[in-house]
Motif scaffolding. Structure first.
Motif, short mmCIF file in Angstrom:
data_model
loop_
_atom_site.label_atom_id
_atom_site.label_comp_id
_atom_site.label_asym_id
_atom_site.label_seq_id
_atom_site.Cartn_x
_atom_site.Cartn_y
_atom_site.Cartn_z
N ASN A 21 4.48 6.02 -19.44
CA ASN A 21 4.41 7.05 -18.40
C ASN A 21 4.01 6.43 -17.05
O ASN A 21 3.45 7.10 -16.21
N ALA A 22 4.31 5.15 -16.85
CA ALA A 22 3.89 4.48 -15.62
C ALA A 22 5.07 3.76 -14.98
O ALA A 22 6.01 3.33 -15.64
N ILE A 23 4.99 3.64 -13.66
CA ILE A 23 5.98 2.86 -12.91
C ILE A 23 5.24 2.14 -11.79
O ILE A 23 4.33 2.70 -11.17
N TRP A 24 5.60 0.88 -11.55
CA TRP A 24 4.96 0.10 -10.48
C TRP A 24 5.63 0.42 -9.16
O TRP A 24 6.85 0.32 -9.02
N LEU A 25 4.81 0.82 -8.18
CA LEU A 25 5.32 1.13 -6.84
C LEU A 25 4.37 0.55 -5.80
O LEU A 25 3.20 0.28 -6.09
N CYS A 26 4.84 0.40 -4.59
CA CYS A 26 3.93 0.05 -3.51
C CYS A 26 3.14 1.30 -3.13
O CYS A 26 3.49 2.42 -3.51
N GLY A 27 2.05 1.12 -2.37
CA GLY A 27 1.21 2.25 -2.00
C GLY A 27 1.94 3.32 -1.23
O GLY A 27 1.72 4.52 -1.45
N ASN A 28 2.85 2.92 -0.34
CA ASN A 28 3.59 3.90 0.46
C ASN A 28 4.49 4.76 -0.41
O ASN A 28 4.55 5.99 -0.27
N CYS A 29 5.22 4.12 -1.33
CA CYS A 29 6.13 4.87 -2.21
C CYS A 29 5.35 5.73 -3.20
O CYS A 29 5.79 6.83 -3.56
N HIS A 30 4.21 5.22 -3.65
CA HIS A 30 3.36 6.01 -4.55
C HIS A 30 2.97 7.33 -3.88
O HIS A 30 3.07 8.41 -4.48
N LYS A 31 2.54 7.26 -2.64
CA LYS A 31 2.16 8.47 -1.91
C LYS A 31 3.37 9.35 -1.66
O LYS A 31 3.30 10.58 -1.77
N LEU A 32 4.51 8.73 -1.36
CA LEU A 32 5.73 9.48 -1.07
C LEU A 32 6.15 10.35 -2.25
O LEU A 32 6.44 11.54 -2.09
N ILE A 33 6.18 9.77 -3.46
CA ILE A 33 6.66 10.53 -4.61
C ILE A 33 5.66 11.62 -5.02
O ILE A 33 6.05 12.67 -5.54
N ASP A 34 4.38 11.37 -4.81
CA ASP A 34 3.38 12.36 -5.20
C ASP A 34 3.27 13.49 -4.18
O ASP A 34 2.85 14.60 -4.53
N ASP A 35 3.64 13.23 -2.94
CA ASP A 35 3.61 14.28 -1.92
C ASP A 35 4.80 15.22 -2.01
O ASP A 35 4.75 16.34 -1.49
N ASP A 36 5.88 14.78 -2.67
CA ASP A 36 7.09 15.60 -2.74
C ASP A 36 7.70 15.50 -4.15
O ASP A 36 8.77 14.93 -4.34
N PRO A 37 7.00 16.08 -5.18
CA PRO A 37 7.48 15.94 -6.56
C PRO A 37 8.80 16.65 -6.84
O PRO A 37 9.49 16.30 -7.79
N LEU A 38 9.16 17.64 -6.02
CA LEU A 38 10.45 18.30 -6.23
C LEU A 38 11.60 17.36 -5.87
O LEU A 38 12.64 17.36 -6.52
N ARG A 39 11.41 16.58 -4.83
CA ARG A 39 12.44 15.62 -4.44
C ARG A 39 12.43 14.40 -5.34
O ARG A 39 13.45 13.72 -5.50
N TYR A 40 11.26 14.11 -5.90
CA TYR A 40 11.11 12.93 -6.76
C TYR A 40 10.62 13.38 -8.14
O TYR A 40 9.44 13.22 -8.49
N PRO A 41 11.51 13.97 -8.95
CA PRO A 41 11.11 14.44 -10.29
C PRO A 41 10.93 13.28 -11.26
O PRO A 41 11.29 12.13 -10.98
N ALA A 42 10.39 13.59 -12.44
CA ALA A 42 10.10 12.56 -13.44
C ALA A 42 11.36 11.80 -13.85
O ALA A 42 11.33 10.58 -14.01
N GLY A 43 12.47 12.52 -14.01
CA GLY A 43 13.70 11.85 -14.43
C GLY A 43 14.13 10.76 -13.46
O GLY A 43 14.62 9.70 -13.88
N LEU A 44 13.96 11.02 -12.17
CA LEU A 44 14.31 10.01 -11.17
C LEU A 44 13.42 8.79 -11.30
O LEU A 44 13.87 7.65 -11.14
N MET A 45 12.13 9.01 -11.62
CA MET A 45 11.22 7.88 -11.81
C MET A 45 11.68 6.99 -12.96
O MET A 45 11.63 5.76 -12.88
N PHE A 46 12.11 7.61 -14.04
CA PHE A 46 12.59 6.83 -15.19
C PHE A 46 13.87 6.05 -14.83
O PHE A 46 14.07 4.93 -15.30
N GLU A 47 14.74 6.66 -14.02
CA GLU A 47 15.94 5.95 -13.59
C GLU A 47 15.58 4.77 -12.70
O GLU A 47 16.17 3.69 -12.81
#
Length: 288
Positions: free
Chosen positions: A31-57
């Motif tokens: 349930n983890a993915i390595w991201l930079c700090g900026n991208c980490h904040k980006l995906i958590d601030d907009d979970p509708l645009r960045y859903p779980a399925g996209l993270m797995f892709e």
């Protein structure tokens, strides 16, 4: 620079939080993915645009890219093997794919819980919709002369469902998981989970066959008693992934963990069905 980002959020209110998951499942490497700090904040601030399925892709694309950059033949071969292996399963959840590929601790039981949730999810939604009267199907008229044989068929189907449920739970899961100390079979686990979901789908179809049928007045009492008789198959099956997740959550080193599933019918079901049927037959004789 890298940060371990949760795909499904770690806490209530966090991005992509799934209340069905246990804390152990949320903290697992799958349930983890390595991201930079900026991208980490980006995906958590907009979970509708960045859903779980996209993270797995992203996760999969990143692994493929790293293999290309490193240029190791063994990594490329492994990715080809993984792609071919996943083809055997057909449609899987993203998390199910990760569990199959990574096979961490308790992977057999984690895969079972995930696949049961995934396969049963549409059936549970449909079951909820039926219980709330949110859809209808064409009505089947059961004539009085046909009712006894129709009832006999429905009762036989309940017996067959119970037999299938018992075998799947008591035998097939254990066979797919393998003997203690021996790895299980991911193919067999997925197959058993799909059979359990198919059994639940059959229970739902049974309920639909009763609720969307009409009988003549003498048999209305019997007909009413049948409604809901297959509900326990779905409700009991729903307990299995919850139990497995709770056990894995404890990270047990050994011991026995037992789940008792009891298929039950309403109190006095058989007696009430028989008595109501006898009253209906007696009424028919008096008015024939």
């Amino acid at each position: 620079m890298g940060e371990a980002a949760h795909i499904y959020g770690a806490n209530p209110g966090s991005a992509r939080y799934d209340p069905e998951m246990t804390s152990a499942e949320r903290s697992a490497i799958t349930n983890a993915i390595w991201l930079c700090g900026n991208c980490h904040k980006l995906i958590d601030d907009d979970p509708l645009r960045y859903p779980a399925g996209l993270m797995f892709e992203w996760q999969r694309a990143h692994e493929n890219r790293m293999s290309e950059l490193v240029g190791k033949a063994s990594a490329e071969i492994r990715h080809r093997y993984e792609a071919r292996h996943l083809e055997e399963f057909g449609r899987l959840s993203y998390l199910g794919e990760r569990i199959i590929l990574e096979k961490g601790r308790f992977w057999e039981h984690r895969l079972t819980a995930e696949m049961l949730r995934f396969e049963m999810s549409p059936i549970l939604r449909r079951w909820s919709a039926l219980a709330r009267g949110l859809y209808i199907k064409p009505t089947t008229r059961i004539e009085s002369s046909e009712f006894t044989s129709w009832l006999s068929e429905r009762m036989q189907e309940l017996e067959q469902l119970a037999a299938a449920f018992s075998t799947l739970v008591n035998s097939e899961f254990g066979r797919a998981w393998g003997e203690p100390g021996v790895a299980g079979s991911d193919v067999e686990i997925v197959a058993v989970c799909r059979l359990v979901a198919e059994m639940c789908a059959s229970a739902l179809a049974w309920e639909e066959s009763v609720r969307f049928s009409r009988v003549n007045e003498p048999f209305s009492e019997v007909h009413a008693l049948l409604s809901g008789a297959a509900a326990d198959f779905i409700e009991q099956a729903e307990k299995i992934p919850e139990f497995l997740s709770a056990v894995v959550e404890q990270s047990p080193e050994g011991g026995t963990h037992e789940l008792q599933l009891v298929l039950g019918l309403p109190d006095g079901f058989a007696e009430n069905i028989q008595a109501a049927t006898e009253r209906a037959v007696a009424w028919m004789r008096r008015h024939s």
